[in-house]
Design an enzyme around this catalytic site. Structure first.
Site, PDB file in Angstrom:
ATOM      1  N   TYR A  32      47.415  76.610  93.143  1.00  0.00           N
ATOM      2  CA  TYR A  32      45.709  76.945  93.104  1.00  0.00           C
ATOM      3  C   TYR A  32      45.938  75.435  92.220  1.00  0.00           C
ATOM      4  O   TYR A  32      46.109  74.922  91.535  1.00  0.00           O
ATOM      5  CB  TYR A  32      45.243  77.814  92.805  1.00  0.00           C
ATOM      6  CG  TYR A  32      44.129  77.839  92.737  1.00  0.00           C
ATOM      7  CD1 TYR A  32      43.107  76.588  93.858  1.00  0.00           C
ATOM      8  CD2 TYR A  32      43.476  78.728  91.737  1.00  0.00           C
ATOM      9  CE1 TYR A  32      41.548  77.180  93.441  1.00  0.00           C
ATOM     10  CE2 TYR A  32      41.776  79.388  91.672  1.00  0.00           C
ATOM     11  CZ  TYR A  32      40.747  78.259  92.605  1.00  0.00           C
ATOM     12  OH  TYR A  32      39.620  77.867  92.508  1.00  0.00           O
ATOM     13  N   LYS A  82      46.422  77.350  97.302  1.00  0.00           N
ATOM     14  CA  LYS A  82      44.532  77.308  97.989  1.00  0.00           C
ATOM     15  C   LYS A  82      44.539  75.172  97.941  1.00  0.00           C
ATOM     16  O   LYS A  82      44.571  75.081  96.674  1.00  0.00           O
ATOM     17  CB  LYS A  82      44.021  78.330  97.013  1.00  0.00           C
ATOM     18  CG  LYS A  82      42.288  78.162  96.964  1.00  0.00           C
ATOM     19  CD  LYS A  82      42.051  79.005  96.305  1.00  0.00           C
ATOM     20  CE  LYS A  82      40.676  78.391  96.022  1.00  0.00           C
ATOM     21  NZ  LYS A  82      39.287  79.193  95.496  1.00  0.00           N
TER      22      LYS A  82
END
Length: 302
Positions: free
Chosen positions: A136, A164
């Site tokens: 992330y 992400k």
């Protein structure tokens, strides 16, 4: 490798309007069932949208238990964030006991580790995790950006399968997609269309829980090469995305979901509930999206 393609909804954590703002598990179950019926790809629990930082370990465990039970086989990604490595490892050991599709983890926030330290940190998590690890990259929350070289180095690890992407660099996004080893998910809702057009895997999105059918239709149109229809969805959904992030997430998202009878507007401190102005504006935009959505489809492309 676990497939990450599609629209993954980062769900809110509903709270009761009581003295302690306890977790409302009935509302959480209702929200999960609503999204399952809308046929979203999967769910992400305990992310920043889920206010995981405001939940203690027992509450996080209970949230995951409710989500997994209500999901009835719909894939669930669990969030894992923090800056105390020992605590992260202990949390991961518990996540390893659950049937998660993947684990989503950002860089340790506030401490701003070096790029070499980030490589070591994520490789260590990947070795310990039973489920695939999704990176992330969100420097405006963690205080440290993951360099392209760092991410590509981590892509060599067989248990790190996706990212992400909230890194803020279109060039870096494009290079990650072109490299092909990681499944690249848009983490900024406004970038979903662009990510998919570049060949990305999809998105992890908070906005989609307010209008899941619309986001799924945009995704489906792009997967089927229906660019004109997908553009129509992008132009229709963009004002909604802007309205939902007019105040810090997830306040406005919760306000809209409250209007739909799914959750309360309550967030835990330091967040506040959305202002009446933001709630009204987002609700009006959503009403227009739902009204105009009926005019988008293959027939409109002829």
């Amino acid at each position: 490798m676990s497939d990450l393609s599609g629209i993954w909804v980062a769900i809110v954590t509903p709270f009761h309007n009581d003295a302690t703002h306890s977790v409302d598990h009935a509302a959480l179950r209702r929200l999960v069932q609503h999204l399952r019926q809308a046929e979203v790809t999967g769910l992400v629990a305990l992310g920043s949208t889920g206010e995981a930082a405001a939940l203690d370990d027992a509450e996080q465990d209970a949230v995951l238990d409710t989500v997994l039970d209500a999901a009835q086989g719909l894939p669930v990604i669990g969030g894992l964030a923090g800056n105390h490595v020992g605590h992260l490892h202990a949390r991961l050991a518990h996540l390893n006991t659950l049937p998660l599709h993947a684990v989503l983890s950002p860089a340790p926030y506030y401490v701003r580790p070096s790029q070499a330290a980030l490589v070591h940190h994520f490789q260590d998590l990947a070795e310990r995790s039973h489920a695939p690890l999704v990176l992330y990259d969100i420097p405006y929350r963690t205080g440290v950006a993951m360099d392209l070289h760092t991410i590509l180095t981590l892509a060599e690890h067989p248990h790190i399968t996706g990212i992400k992407d909230c890194g803020g660099s279109l060039d870096k996004t494009q290079q990650l997609i072109a490299d092909g080893r990681l499944q690249v998910l848009a983490g900024e809702d406004a970038q979903i269309f662009h990510n998919l057009c570049l060949g990305g895997a999809g998105a992890i999105t908070a906005a989609a829980q307010t209008c899941p059918e619309g986001f799924m239709k945009m995704y489906g149109a792009l997967r089927e090469g229906q660019l004109k229809e997908a553009r129509q969805w992008q132009h229709l959904l963009s004002p909604l995305i802007r309205a939902l992030y007019a105040e810090p997430n997830p306040s406005v998202v919760k306000a809209v979901l409250a209007n739909q009878g799914l959750v309360t507007t309550i967030s835990r401190a330091p967040h506040l509930a959305a202002s009446e102005e933001a709630r009204r504006a987002a609700t009006q935009v959503l009403d227009r999206v739902l009204r105009e959505a009926r005019h988008i489809g293959p027939e409109s492309n002829r």
